[in-house]
Design a protein around this motif. Structure first.
Motif: not given
Length: 51
Positions: A15, A24, A27
C-alpha cells in the motif's frame, strides 16, 4: 496427522498512503513479494493522485 485440505497460498499487499487524506492511493495484491509489487503500488498511486 493427515494432510490439510486447506490451500496454503499467500497473498501479499503493498500500500501507498496519501499523507494529506490518509487514504490508500495504491494497493495491488499479488501472489509474490517482489519489487514489482512495490513499483505497481507506486504506479497506481501516481495514476490515482494525478488523474
Amino acid at each position: 496427522m493427515g494432510e490439510s485440505r486447506v490451500p496454503r497460498e499467500f497473498c501479499y499487499l503493498a500500500t501507498v498512503i496519501d499523507l494529506a487524506s490518509r487514504r490508500p492511493a495504491g494497493r495491488p495484491i499479488a501472489d509474490h513479494m517482489r519489487a514489482g509489487l512495490v513499483t505497481d503500488a507506486l504506479a497506481a498511486a501516481v495514476r490515482c493522485c494525478n488523474g
